[in-house]
Design an enzyme around this catalytic site. Structure first.
Site, PDB file in Angstrom:
ATOM      1  CB  CYS A  70     -20.752   6.782   4.682  1.00  0.00           C
ATOM      2  SG  CYS A  70     -20.338   5.051   4.337  1.00  0.00           S
TER       3      CYS A  70
ATOM      4  CG  ASP B 184     -24.491  -1.038   8.228  1.00  0.00           C
ATOM      5  OD1 ASP B 184     -25.483  -0.300   8.289  1.00  0.00           O
ATOM      6  OD2 ASP B 184     -23.442  -0.823   8.850  1.00  0.00           O
TER       7      ASP B 184
ATOM      8  NE  ARG C 297      -2.198  -1.527   3.480  1.00  0.00           N
ATOM      9  CZ  ARG C 297      -2.563  -1.270   4.732  1.00  0.00           C
ATOM     10  NH1 ARG C 297      -3.668  -0.577   4.961  1.00  0.00           N
ATOM     11  NH2 ARG C 297      -1.850  -1.702   5.745  1.00  0.00           N
TER      12      ARG C 297
ATOM     13  NE  ARG D 179     -12.535   2.435   3.198  1.00  0.00           N
ATOM     14  CZ  ARG D 179     -12.479   1.617   4.228  1.00  0.00           C
ATOM     15  NH1 ARG D 179     -11.365   1.458   4.900  1.00  0.00           N
ATOM     16  NH2 ARG D 179     -13.548   0.955   4.617  1.00  0.00           N
ATOM     17  CB  CYS D 180      -6.690  -0.316   0.772  1.00  0.00           C
ATOM     18  SG  CYS D 180      -5.566   0.589  -0.294  1.00  0.00           S
TER      19      CYS D 180
ATOM     20  CG  HIS E 231     -16.875   9.320   1.120  1.00  0.00           C
ATOM     21  ND1 HIS E 231     -18.252   9.340   1.067  1.00  0.00           N
ATOM     22  CD2 HIS E 231     -16.524   8.045   1.407  1.00  0.00           C
ATOM     23  CE1 HIS E 231     -18.713   8.120   1.304  1.00  0.00           C
ATOM     24  NE2 HIS E 231     -17.695   7.324   1.513  1.00  0.00           N
TER      25      HIS E 231
ATOM     26  CB  SER F  21     -17.388   3.119  11.857  1.00  0.00           C
ATOM     27  OG  SER F  21     -17.536   3.877  10.675  1.00  0.00           O
TER      28      SER F  21
ATOM     29  CB  CYS G  93     -22.691   2.608   0.133  1.00  0.00           C
ATOM     30  SG  CYS G  93     -22.184   2.498   1.847  1.00  0.00           S
TER      31      CYS G  93
END
Length: 764
Positions: free
Chosen positions: A730, A603, A19, A519-520, A698, A437, A647
């Site tokens: 989100c 979810d 990464r 984002r991974c 985001h 979260s 989403c």
């Protein structure tokens, strides 16, 4: 023996095996490094990826498949399709990332799913007043860069029809395809520049849009587009690449256009076999290695498929390929040192797929098979025999339970449930909450990492998690949220967390794939039958509940999302796997409500991702996916409120399916799309409650109270306040605490101001 070009890779991952790109981008965004470090790391990654493919003997290797953020965004930059609100940004790097991520003063461009994958692209914003012009620097420079390493790459481009079809108009009424006459000259100019690079250059035009149900007008534009592009230069070899489903209409349209080749997906689009007689001597880029899943290719089955293809296409016109870019799979199994050796032997990541292409080329193109080549086939088949006989795959108890399901839906209509829930929950108008979260700080990631590596004890780990939950609950109480969450500090990933607690799942150490930008995600792997050995979330939720008098939501991931965000076993129907997962989630819901949890969120963030791209395949998916969700929540009592979250979805074509799911509250992402998505629910007469995300998590931008009040007022123009929840769009795990403190506080203040105004009106 055929000695021509035999193997082809549509595209290669770019985030880096460790990464590297993600890390340097985030350092840059945090102002801890300069762009020159990004540039250096990007060059090193490109070189490494090219050499991997060269060493594997791949005939067609790509340039311009690499991107610092997204290829659709790159194409918008290539065409100078920059929205007006970014016009005051003159630094090209700053502009690029501002379009993707936004700034403190400027809203980012919309982001949505790339077809039915978990990759997200930046949605270009187009208008007929835009001054489209060509900027080819990146494309030309990367081709020349590859030549320095002795490689003559094919150049990857997003095709004009796909680019326009996936863009959105600034004027909501405009058809973006009407802009083809404006952008096509830019593509023509680009091809002329490319033609000057070498005596022969291959260009891959990605046109996956043609695997969807496109109309006659679009097909005509597709024909006219490639008729013009194919005549630009005799030095160019054009390849139209399709993937994710069949493209039978497009193949027929391209039949008499003098392009070099057509890429077809034979894993997810076997209908392509029906139109091979329309190729008219073109090269067939045969997608036979699955670019979307991580299981080893069955060489016997693939060779049988290739023999069928060969009935209509000469062997010398067949080039073996991945079905799509390998962007959707991890880099290599060489980094996986802790996987069960049997399960690992069943897998194939990006670099292993290069070797599979090489193996298949030997097996298919070499007519007098040597002992070495036959050994390749035998070793491959031995692995499949061992897998079929493995006791790790089948659990008789799970099979018996699935066969004896009696209760598949919960009791009560929505109206009955809503009445019972309002009495029990006693929430205010426009209740505020979050999606689940909270920020995953470096400290909490280190805590999990240290516990996993046996650096700290169970007691130390539990203390750290509880301290985070304490702070999270206190923060939510301080700012006045109505329904709280525990923040999910114990969860690395919303699917992986549950997979670790369910049988039938396995996890990689380094199986990262790009979701968007930096984002991974590290998808879980479903290899066998699924069950829940013991409760998965009770302890943390009950601890959080003990710290407040307010309602704390239980947080679960739904069965369809767990399936769609995992690499699913290939030896069983996806519907059957989903049913097994649903039973496990049903057990968890039952335990949560017995423990006094009044609201449980299940979810289904990836529900839309599983949709087939062709209408004729949709009903089957919807049927089993809805049944799985309803099975999962069937243990919920009438007074237990079930929430779900979705989403990045265009709900126009699935609103009827959402109605069938019958969740008491659905939260959706609408912040980048205005009221467009919400209007669908109003028009339909959707009865259940909705939480439209009112700000974009985001982007690091903090919305003002006034801005959020205006958004809430606009929501109430579409739906009555009695149906609305107020929440971000989100989860907040990727954000920083300093960002969310202000954003959430402003959101709550906005809701309270509007609520107060409504109460005054009610009592006038």
């Amino acid at each position: 023996m055929y000695t021509g070009a035999t193997t082809y890779v549509v595209g290669f991952p770019r985030i880096g095996e460790q990464r590297e790109l993600k890390k340097v981008l985030e350092r840059y965004w945090d102002q801890k490094t300069s762009f020159s470090e990004i540039d250096e790391i990007a060059k090193n990654l490109r070189r490494r990826h090219w050499l991997y493919q060269k060493e594997a003997g791949i005939s067609f290797i790509s340039s311009n498949d690499f991107s610092l953020y997204d290829n659709m965004l790159d194409t918008a930059i290539m065409l100078n399709a920059v929205p007006e609100r970014f016009s005051n940004i003159h630094d090209k790097q700053e502009l690029y990332f501002a379009m993707a991520r936004g700034t403190n003063n400027t809203v980012a461009m919309e982001m949505t799913k790339w077809f039915n994958t978990n990759y997200h692209y930046i949605v270009p914003e187009l208008s007929d007043t835009m001054n489209f012009s060509l900027c080819a620097d990146k494309i030309i420079n990367e081709y020349r860069e590859a030549k320095e390493y002795g490689l003559r790459t094919k150049i990857n481009l997003i095709g004009p029809i796909t680019f326009l079809s996936l863009s959105k108009p600034v004027d909501g009424n405009q058809d973006t395809l009407e802009l083809l006459p404006k952008i096509l000259p830019c593509y023509v100019s680009l091809l002329k520049k490319i033609a000057d690079l070498d005596d022969e250059v291959y260009i891959q035009f990605d046109e996956p849009i043609v695997v969807k149900d496109i109309d006659r007008r679009t097909l005509n534009l597709f024909y006219l587009c490639y008729k013009e592009l194919s005549n630009v230069s005799n030095r160019l070899r054009l390849i139209v690449m399709t993937y994710f489903d069949h493209a039978v209409e497009a193949v027929k349209i391209l039949s008499d256009i003098p392009i070099y080749g057509i890429g077809l997906d034979f894993v997810y689009g076997q209908e392509n076999l029906k139109v091979l007689d329309s190729l008219n001597g073109k090269k067939l880029i045969a997608g036979v290695i699955d670019g979307r899943n991580i299981w080893k290719n069955n060489y016997h089955n693939t060779l049988t498929l290739l023999k069928d293809i060969e009935k209509n296409v000469k062997k010398e016109d067949i080039i073996l390929s991945t079905t799509c870019s390998l962007l959707h799979v991890p880099y290599s199994l060489k980094h996986e040192n802790h996987l069960d050796k049997d399960i690992k032997s069943w897998m194939s990541f990006a670099r292993e797929k290069l070797d599979e292409l090489s193996d298949l080329a030997k097996l298919f193109f070499v007519e007098n098979n040597s002992e070495d080549i036959l050994t390749i086939l035998e070793n491959n088949q031995r692995i499949f025999r061992e897998k079929q006989q493995s006791s790790k795959v089948i659990d008789p108890i799970v099979r018996e339970r699935v066969g004896n399901i009696k209760r598949r839906e919960r009791d009560g209509s929505f109206n009955d449930r809503n009445e019972a829930q309002r009495k029990k929950l006693d929430l205010p108008l426009l209740p505020t909450t979050t999606i689940g979260s909270f920020p995953q700080t470096e400290e909490i990631r280190k805590l999990r990492r240290d516990f996993k590596n046996n650096v700290i004890s169970q007691i130390e780990y539990d203390t750290g998690i509880k301290n985070y939950i304490d702070s999270c609950i206190q923060f939510q109480e301080d700012i006045g949220l109505d329904v709280l969450v525990h923040g999910e500090p114990e969860r690395n990933d919303m699917v992986e967390y549950f997979g670790e607690r369910l049988s039938g799942f396995v996890f990689t150490q380094n199986g990262w794939v790009q979701s968007y930008g930096s984002r991974c995600v590290k998808p879980t792997v479903i290899f066998g039958d699924v069950s829940r050995p013991k409760p998965m979330t009770i302890d943390t939720i009950l601890y959080a509940k003990s710290k407040t008098n307010k309602i704390v939501k239980g947080m679960l991931t739904g069965p369809v999302t767990i399936l769609n965000w995992s690499y699913c076993r290939s030896d069983m129907e996806r519907s059957a796997v989903c049913e097994q997962i649903a039973l496990a989630i049903r057990d968890e819901i039952n335990d949560l409500q017995k423990a006094g949890i009044k609201i449980i969120q299940v979810d289904e963030a990836a529900f839309k991702e599983g949709y087939p791209l062709r209408k004729e395949k949709v009903a089957y998916y919807e049927n089993w996916a809805v049944k799985s969700f309803k099975l999962a929540v069937s243990s919920a009592a009438i007074e237990t409120q079930i929430h779900t979250h979705m989403c990045y979805s265009d709900f126009n074509d699935i609103i009827h399916t959402i109605e069938k799911m019958d969740a008491d509250v659905i939260t959706i992402e609408t912040s980048r799309s205005g009221n467009k998505l919400l209007t669908v629910f109003a028009t339909r007469g959707y009865k259940n409650e909705i939480g439209p995300g009112i700000y974009d998590i985001h982007s690091p931008r903090v919305p003002s109270v006034e801005e959020l009040e205006e958004k809430i007022r606009n929501l109430m123009l579409v739906l009555p306040p009695s149906k609305l929840w107020i929440n971000p769009d989100c989860g907040l795990k990727t954000r920083k605490w300093d960002e969310i403190r202000w954003s959430l506080s402003n959101m709550v203040k906005a809701a309270q101001h509007i609520r107060l105004g409504l109460q005054r009106v009610m009592f006038v």
